[in-house]
Design a protein around this motif. Sequence first.
Motif, PDB file in Angstrom:
ATOM      1  N   ASP A 168      10.174  -0.939  -0.277  1.00  0.00           N
ATOM      2  CA  ASP A 168       8.808  -0.947   0.242  1.00  0.00           C
ATOM      3  C   ASP A 168       7.995   0.250  -0.227  1.00  0.00           C
ATOM      4  O   ASP A 168       6.848   0.414   0.190  1.00  0.00           O
ATOM      5  CB  ASP A 168       8.842  -0.973   1.785  1.00  0.00           C
ATOM      6  CG  ASP A 168       9.466  -2.256   2.316  1.00  0.00           C
ATOM      7  OD1 ASP A 168       9.319  -3.294   1.639  1.00  0.00           O
ATOM      8  OD2 ASP A 168      10.100  -2.205   3.385  1.00  0.00           O
ATOM      9  N   SER A 169       8.588   1.110  -1.073  1.00  0.00           N
ATOM     10  CA  SER A 169       7.895   2.311  -1.506  1.00  0.00           C
ATOM     11  C   SER A 169       6.869   1.982  -2.581  1.00  0.00           C
ATOM     12  O   SER A 169       6.995   0.997  -3.310  1.00  0.00           O
ATOM     13  CB  SER A 169       8.908   3.320  -2.053  1.00  0.00           C
ATOM     14  OG  SER A 169       8.262   4.443  -2.601  1.00  0.00           O
ATOM     15  N   ASP A 170       5.835   2.801  -2.668  1.00  0.00           N
ATOM     16  CA  ASP A 170       4.838   2.629  -3.724  1.00  0.00           C
ATOM     17  C   ASP A 170       5.090   3.568  -4.900  1.00  0.00           C
ATOM     18  O   ASP A 170       4.237   3.739  -5.755  1.00  0.00           O
ATOM     19  CB  ASP A 170       3.427   2.815  -3.175  1.00  0.00           C
ATOM     20  CG  ASP A 170       3.224   4.172  -2.521  1.00  0.00           C
ATOM     21  OD1 ASP A 170       4.189   4.977  -2.507  1.00  0.00           O
ATOM     22  OD2 ASP A 170       2.131   4.428  -2.004  1.00  0.00           O
ATOM     23  N   TRP A 171       6.263   4.186  -4.922  1.00  0.00           N
ATOM     24  CA  TRP A 171       6.645   4.973  -6.091  1.00  0.00           C
ATOM     25  C   TRP A 171       8.158   4.885  -6.271  1.00  0.00           C
ATOM     26  O   TRP A 171       8.899   4.606  -5.339  1.00  0.00           O
ATOM     27  CB  TRP A 171       6.200   6.429  -5.965  1.00  0.00           C
ATOM     28  CG  TRP A 171       6.960   7.224  -4.939  1.00  0.00           C
ATOM     29  CD1 TRP A 171       6.764   7.234  -3.599  1.00  0.00           C
ATOM     30  CD2 TRP A 171       8.058   8.097  -5.194  1.00  0.00           C
ATOM     31  NE1 TRP A 171       7.661   8.060  -2.980  1.00  0.00           N
ATOM     32  CE2 TRP A 171       8.471   8.612  -3.934  1.00  0.00           C
ATOM     33  CE3 TRP A 171       8.734   8.493  -6.348  1.00  0.00           C
ATOM     34  CZ2 TRP A 171       9.524   9.504  -3.810  1.00  0.00           C
ATOM     35  CZ3 TRP A 171       9.788   9.386  -6.212  1.00  0.00           C
ATOM     36  CH2 TRP A 171      10.161   9.880  -4.964  1.00  0.00           C
ATOM     37  N   TYR A 175      -5.437  -0.664 -14.558  1.00  0.00           N
ATOM     38  CA  TYR A 175      -6.055  -1.503 -13.523  1.00  0.00           C
ATOM     39  C   TYR A 175      -6.201  -2.918 -14.069  1.00  0.00           C
ATOM     40  O   TYR A 175      -6.777  -3.126 -15.145  1.00  0.00           O
ATOM     41  CB  TYR A 175      -7.433  -0.960 -13.132  1.00  0.00           C
ATOM     42  CG  TYR A 175      -8.175  -1.859 -12.159  1.00  0.00           C
ATOM     43  CD1 TYR A 175      -7.833  -1.887 -10.814  1.00  0.00           C
ATOM     44  CD2 TYR A 175      -9.206  -2.680 -12.607  1.00  0.00           C
ATOM     45  CE1 TYR A 175      -8.509  -2.715  -9.923  1.00  0.00           C
ATOM     46  CE2 TYR A 175      -9.889  -3.517 -11.727  1.00  0.00           C
ATOM     47  CZ  TYR A 175      -9.527  -3.525 -10.388  1.00  0.00           C
ATOM     48  OH  TYR A 175     -10.197  -4.357  -9.517  1.00  0.00           O
ATOM     49  N   SER A 185      -4.716  -5.047  -9.127  1.00  0.00           N
ATOM     50  CA  SER A 185      -3.634  -4.081  -8.911  1.00  0.00           C
ATOM     51  C   SER A 185      -3.850  -2.856  -9.782  1.00  0.00           C
ATOM     52  O   SER A 185      -4.448  -2.937 -10.865  1.00  0.00           O
ATOM     53  CB  SER A 185      -2.274  -4.709  -9.234  1.00  0.00           C
ATOM     54  OG  SER A 185      -2.209  -5.094 -10.596  1.00  0.00           O
ATOM     55  N   THR A 186      -3.347  -1.724  -9.289  1.00  0.00           N
ATOM     56  CA  THR A 186      -3.375  -0.476 -10.039  1.00  0.00           C
ATOM     57  C   THR A 186      -1.952   0.051 -10.144  1.00  0.00           C
ATOM     58  O   THR A 186      -1.246   0.165  -9.146  1.00  0.00           O
ATOM     59  CB  THR A 186      -4.251   0.572  -9.346  1.00  0.00           C
ATOM     60  OG1 THR A 186      -5.584   0.066  -9.207  1.00  0.00           O
ATOM     61  CG2 THR A 186      -4.289   1.860 -10.158  1.00  0.00           C
ATOM     62  N   THR A 187      -1.509   0.323 -11.353  1.00  0.00           N
ATOM     63  CA  THR A 187      -0.161   0.822 -11.596  1.00  0.00           C
ATOM     64  C   THR A 187      -0.226   2.007 -12.556  1.00  0.00           C
ATOM     65  O   THR A 187      -1.246   2.234 -13.219  1.00  0.00           O
ATOM     66  CB  THR A 187       0.749  -0.264 -12.204  1.00  0.00           C
ATOM     67  OG1 THR A 187       0.168  -0.713 -13.442  1.00  0.00           O
ATOM     68  CG2 THR A 187       0.903  -1.441 -11.256  1.00  0.00           C
ATOM     69  N   GLY A 195       2.672   2.263  -7.937  1.00  0.00           N
ATOM     70  CA  GLY A 195       1.996   0.971  -7.873  1.00  0.00           C
ATOM     71  C   GLY A 195       2.536   0.146  -6.732  1.00  0.00           C
ATOM     72  O   GLY A 195       3.094   0.678  -5.760  1.00  0.00           O
ATOM     73  N   ASP A 196       2.406  -1.178  -6.830  1.00  0.00           N
ATOM     74  CA  ASP A 196       2.849  -2.097  -5.800  1.00  0.00           C
ATOM     75  C   ASP A 196       4.340  -2.375  -5.972  1.00  0.00           C
ATOM     76  O   ASP A 196       4.743  -3.160  -6.821  1.00  0.00           O
ATOM     77  CB  ASP A 196       2.054  -3.402  -5.884  1.00  0.00           C
ATOM     78  CG  ASP A 196       2.426  -4.381  -4.781  1.00  0.00           C
ATOM     79  OD1 ASP A 196       3.058  -3.950  -3.800  1.00  0.00           O
ATOM     80  OD2 ASP A 196       2.084  -5.572  -4.912  1.00  0.00           O
ATOM     81  N   GLN A 197       5.180  -1.677  -5.192  1.00  0.00           N
ATOM     82  CA  GLN A 197       6.631  -1.816  -5.235  1.00  0.00           C
ATOM     83  C   GLN A 197       7.172  -1.738  -6.673  1.00  0.00           C
ATOM     84  O   GLN A 197       7.764  -2.693  -7.189  1.00  0.00           O
ATOM     85  CB  GLN A 197       7.070  -3.130  -4.589  1.00  0.00           C
ATOM     86  CG  GLN A 197       6.756  -3.210  -3.105  1.00  0.00           C
ATOM     87  CD  GLN A 197       7.298  -4.466  -2.465  1.00  0.00           C
ATOM     88  OE1 GLN A 197       7.684  -5.406  -3.140  1.00  0.00           O
ATOM     89  NE2 GLN A 197       7.337  -4.484  -1.150  1.00  0.00           N
ATOM     90  N   ASP A 250      -4.683 -11.140  -6.944  1.00  0.00           N
ATOM     91  CA  ASP A 250      -5.178  -9.859  -6.460  1.00  0.00           C
ATOM     92  C   ASP A 250      -5.198  -8.838  -7.584  1.00  0.00           C
ATOM     93  O   ASP A 250      -4.338  -8.853  -8.478  1.00  0.00           O
ATOM     94  CB  ASP A 250      -4.293  -9.351  -5.325  1.00  0.00           C
ATOM     95  CG  ASP A 250      -4.311 -10.276  -4.113  1.00  0.00           C
ATOM     96  OD1 ASP A 250      -5.350 -10.930  -3.891  1.00  0.00           O
ATOM     97  OD2 ASP A 250      -3.284 -10.339  -3.400  1.00  0.00           O
TER      98      ASP A 250
END
Length: 342
Positions: free
Chosen positions: A78-81, A322, A331-333, A70-72, A329
């Motif tokens: 800064d990774s998305d995982w 979702y 977001s999807t996690t 997801g978002d940080q 905003d």
Amino acid sequence: MNIRMVLLASAAAFAASTPVLAADAIVAAEPEPVEYVRVCDAYGTGYFYIPGTETCLKIEGYIRFQVNVGDQPGGDNDSDWDAVTRGQVQFTAKSDTEYGPLTGVIVMQFNADNATDQEAILDSAYLDIAGFRAGLFYSWWDDGLSGETDDIGSVVTLHNSMRYQYESGTFYAGLSVDELEDGVYKADEEANNVGVAFGVGGTAGAFSYQVTGGWDFDNEDGAIRAMGTVDIGPGTLGLAGVYSSGPNSYYSSAEWAIAAEYAIKATDKLKITPAVQYYGNYFGGGKAVPDDFDGLGDAWKVGLTVDYQIVDNFYAKASVQYLDPDDGDDSTTGYFRLQRSF
């Protein structure tokens, strides 16, 4: 008679005149009795007697590996995982008393985000006797539906508390006093207050229900929640609704929310759970909260959770969510998890 014969005759005469002394008997020491661990079946499977006592002990826990996406999801990167590992051990001790079983529980949890970013926490520690419980334990607000979509609980559900809970075979009702030092707080304040909560629930055939409420004295607001599940067709339908009079430590995500899910038992090992939730006057997460929910927009959320039992005590879970708020905003996690219980 030569000298040699004289010496031999003297030695023989001395030996004949000397009494024979028996050697002391060798007595082997008795071995210490060994007390083997005995199974205790009075409180269910997994218990054994602590040697030398009448206290029954059970040791259980789990090992979890999880990858969040997801978002940080890891926070300060800064990774998305982000991959995390957890180990948890629970000790449960029980013994009979004139008031019924005396129970003590200690739960230790160890979390590792990486080799250096780790923490060890006391996840629970409490005593319980005759329906009375005191210590650090999770409140009724920690309960939820079976999937991962619903957001109908407190920001923090683990408190130092005292509670009394009456239980029968299919019904329970209880009241608790909770220290809310790490709960939510208004602007220019700190979380340092107390709350009172109640829980009522039970089962009736294929139907189960729970009603939970709480009043936060510092924030002077409260919340109430109702949940129910029923077996329908190949799965279980779950419905929940929650209302909050204002942001408080029992519920602060929104002024009100409704959630629904259907947990489909596809096979003996596979469960698929689609779910949805709608928020009215959505605030979101965080401990610093506004004075009220006025002026906030709504939000909705959909998700899917899949559970697969690989073998006994070992399962995999995958979940994706979702969220679309009016005031922020979308977001999807999600996450993927492997867990081995023992």
